[in-house]
Design a protein around this motif. Structure first.
Motif, PDB file in Angstrom:
ATOM      1  N   GLN A   1       0.831  -1.173   0.000  1.00 24.42           N
ATOM      2  CA  GLN A   1       0.000   0.000   0.000  1.00 24.42           C
ATOM      3  C   GLN A   1       0.881   1.244   0.000  1.00 24.42           C
ATOM      4  OE1 GLN A   1      -3.204  -0.197   2.800  1.00 24.42           O
ATOM      5  NE2 GLN A   1      -3.703   1.982   2.584  1.00 24.42           N
ATOM      6  N   VAL A   2       0.545   2.185  -0.873  1.00 29.73           N
ATOM      7  CA  VAL A   2       1.313   3.409  -1.036  1.00 29.73           C
ATOM      8  C   VAL A   2       0.445   4.594  -0.665  1.00 29.73           C
ATOM      9  CG1 VAL A   2       2.544   4.890  -2.651  1.00 29.73           C
ATOM     10  CG2 VAL A   2       2.737   2.398  -2.832  1.00 29.73           C
ATOM     11  N   GLN A   3       1.023   5.497   0.080  1.00 31.14           N
ATOM     12  CA  GLN A   3       0.352   6.733   0.436  1.00 31.14           C
ATOM     13  C   GLN A   3       1.175   7.920  -0.004  1.00 31.14           C
ATOM     14  OE1 GLN A   3      -0.235   6.310   4.703  1.00 31.14           O
ATOM     15  NE2 GLN A   3      -2.363   5.698   4.377  1.00 31.14           N
ATOM     16  N   LEU A   4       0.496   8.939  -0.500  1.00 32.74           N
ATOM     17  CA  LEU A   4       1.124  10.198  -0.854  1.00 32.74           C
ATOM     18  C   LEU A   4       0.597  11.266   0.088  1.00 32.74           C
ATOM     19  CD1 LEU A   4       0.894  10.094  -4.762  1.00 32.74           C
ATOM     20  CD2 LEU A   4       2.729   9.260  -3.285  1.00 32.74           C
ATOM     21  N   VAL A   5       1.486  11.853   0.850  1.00 32.34           N
ATOM     22  CA  VAL A   5       1.114  12.852   1.835  1.00 32.34           C
ATOM     23  C   VAL A   5       1.582  14.209   1.359  1.00 32.34           C
ATOM     24  CG1 VAL A   5       1.278  13.578   4.238  1.00 32.34           C
ATOM     25  CG2 VAL A   5       1.241  11.142   3.672  1.00 32.34           C
ATOM     26  N   GLU A   6       0.639  15.098   1.124  1.00 32.23           N
ATOM     27  CA  GLU A   6       0.926  16.422   0.612  1.00 32.23           C
ATOM     28  C   GLU A   6       0.981  17.435   1.741  1.00 32.23           C
ATOM     29  OE1 GLU A   6      -1.461  15.851  -3.619  1.00 32.23           O
ATOM     30  OE2 GLU A   6      -2.453  16.767  -1.885  1.00 32.23           O
ATOM     31  N   SER A   7       1.761  18.463   1.517  1.00 32.81           N
ATOM     32  CA  SER A   7       1.782  19.600   2.417  1.00 32.81           C
ATOM     33  C   SER A   7       1.947  20.868   1.596  1.00 32.81           C
ATOM     34  CB  SER A   7       2.891  19.485   3.464  1.00 32.81           C
ATOM     35  OG  SER A   7       4.164  19.462   2.849  1.00 32.81           O
ATOM     36  N   GLY A   8       1.539  21.962   2.163  1.00 35.89           N
ATOM     37  CA  GLY A   8       1.537  23.222   1.455  1.00 35.89           C
ATOM     38  C   GLY A   8       0.130  23.565   1.018  1.00 35.89           C
ATOM     39  N   GLY A   9       0.047  24.459   0.079  1.00 30.35           N
ATOM     40  CA  GLY A   9      -1.243  24.942  -0.353  1.00 30.35           C
ATOM     41  C   GLY A   9      -1.713  26.071   0.543  1.00 30.35           C
ATOM     42  N   GLY A  10      -2.679  26.802   0.053  1.00 29.89           N
ATOM     43  CA  GLY A  10      -3.220  27.913   0.806  1.00 29.89           C
ATOM     44  C   GLY A  10      -3.627  29.050  -0.096  1.00 29.89           C
ATOM     45  N   LEU A  11      -3.780  30.207   0.512  1.00 31.27           N
ATOM     46  CA  LEU A  11      -4.201  31.412  -0.197  1.00 31.27           C
ATOM     47  C   LEU A  11      -3.011  32.336  -0.391  1.00 31.27           C
ATOM     48  CD1 LEU A  11      -6.462  33.260  -1.323  1.00 31.27           C
ATOM     49  CD2 LEU A  11      -6.767  34.095   1.018  1.00 31.27           C
ATOM     50  N   VAL A  12      -2.857  32.817  -1.611  1.00 33.51           N
ATOM     51  CA  VAL A  12      -1.760  33.722  -1.924  1.00 33.51           C
ATOM     52  C   VAL A  12      -2.253  34.776  -2.905  1.00 33.51           C
ATOM     53  CG1 VAL A  12      -0.911  32.316  -3.841  1.00 33.51           C
ATOM     54  CG2 VAL A  12       0.670  33.838  -2.618  1.00 33.51           C
ATOM     55  N   GLN A  13      -1.660  35.949  -2.847  1.00 29.17           N
ATOM     56  CA  GLN A  13      -2.028  37.024  -3.759  1.00 29.17           C
ATOM     57  C   GLN A  13      -1.395  36.819  -5.133  1.00 29.17           C
ATOM     58  OE1 GLN A  13      -0.881  40.668  -1.755  1.00 29.17           O
ATOM     59  NE2 GLN A  13      -2.892  40.850  -0.806  1.00 29.17           N
ATOM     60  N   PRO A  14      -2.015  37.356  -6.180  1.00 26.84           N
ATOM     61  CA  PRO A  14      -1.393  37.283  -7.500  1.00 26.84           C
ATOM     62  C   PRO A  14       0.028  37.827  -7.480  1.00 26.84           C
ATOM     63  CG  PRO A  14      -3.633  38.074  -7.694  1.00 26.84           C
ATOM     64  CD  PRO A  14      -3.330  38.021  -6.219  1.00 26.84           C
ATOM     65  N   GLY A  15       0.913  37.118  -8.159  1.00 31.18           N
ATOM     66  CA  GLY A  15       2.318  37.475  -8.159  1.00 31.18           C
ATOM     67  C   GLY A  15       3.117  36.849  -7.038  1.00 31.18           C
ATOM     68  N   GLY A  16       2.433  36.239  -6.106  1.00 26.78           N
ATOM     69  CA  GLY A  16       3.093  35.622  -4.981  1.00 26.78           C
ATOM     70  C   GLY A  16       3.621  34.243  -5.297  1.00 26.78           C
ATOM     71  N   SER A  17       4.178  33.617  -4.279  1.00 33.04           N
ATOM     72  CA  SER A  17       4.781  32.303  -4.421  1.00 33.04           C
ATOM     73  C   SER A  17       4.239  31.347  -3.378  1.00 33.04           C
ATOM     74  CB  SER A  17       6.305  32.385  -4.277  1.00 33.04           C
ATOM     75  OG  SER A  17       6.881  33.181  -5.290  1.00 33.04           O
ATOM     76  N   LEU A  18       4.295  30.086  -3.720  1.00 30.75           N
ATOM     77  CA  LEU A  18       3.839  29.038  -2.829  1.00 30.75           C
ATOM     78  C   LEU A  18       4.602  27.762  -3.161  1.00 30.75           C
ATOM     79  CD1 LEU A  18       1.637  29.080  -0.583  1.00 30.75           C
ATOM     80  CD2 LEU A  18       0.094  28.022  -2.230  1.00 30.75           C
TER      81      LEU A  18
END
Length: 121
Positions: A1-18
């Motif tokens: 069994q394989v799991q992919l655990v993500e982190s990050g994401g959210g709200l950012v203004q145009p021109g921003g970075s994530l």
């Protein structure tokens, strides 16, 4: 069994970075590639970027020059650095990995649960 655990994401203004990260765990013999898909509201899921175990990368034209995919093979982790974000980048982003769980088995695609990226002022 394989799991992919993500982190990050959210709200950012145009021109921003994530930055997004995704770690694969479980029964992993080898990983052919890892990558990121996204699904904007009301639209189909599309490939954003993919990185192969050879380090070859592919980007969607819409993100080329703005997004960078990288990986740490020792950690079975893929990253997506998103710069100069635009409102049209708003989507649920899904981690994807093509995994061989045993040397006798063929590779299968596995998916993360998705993380919301919202670009808005």
């Amino acid at each position: 069994q394989v799991q992919l655990v993500e982190s990050g994401g959210g709200l950012v203004q145009p021109g921003g970075s994530l930055g997004l990260s995704c770690a694969a765990s479980g029964s992993i013999f080898s990983i052919s590639y890892m990558g990121w898909y996204r699904q904007p509201p009301g639209m189909q899921r599309e490939l954003v970027a993919r990185i192969f175990n050879s380090a070859y990368t592919h980007y969607a034209d819409s993100v080329k020059g703005r997004f960078t995919i990288s990986r740490d093979n020792a950690k079975n982790t893929v990253y997506l650095q998103m710069n100069s974000l635009k409102p049209e980048d708003t989507a649920v982003y899904y981690c994807n990995a093509n995994v061989q769980t045993l040397p006798t088995m063929r590779n299968d695609d596995y998916w993360g649960q998705g993380t919301q990226v919202s670009v808005s002022s």
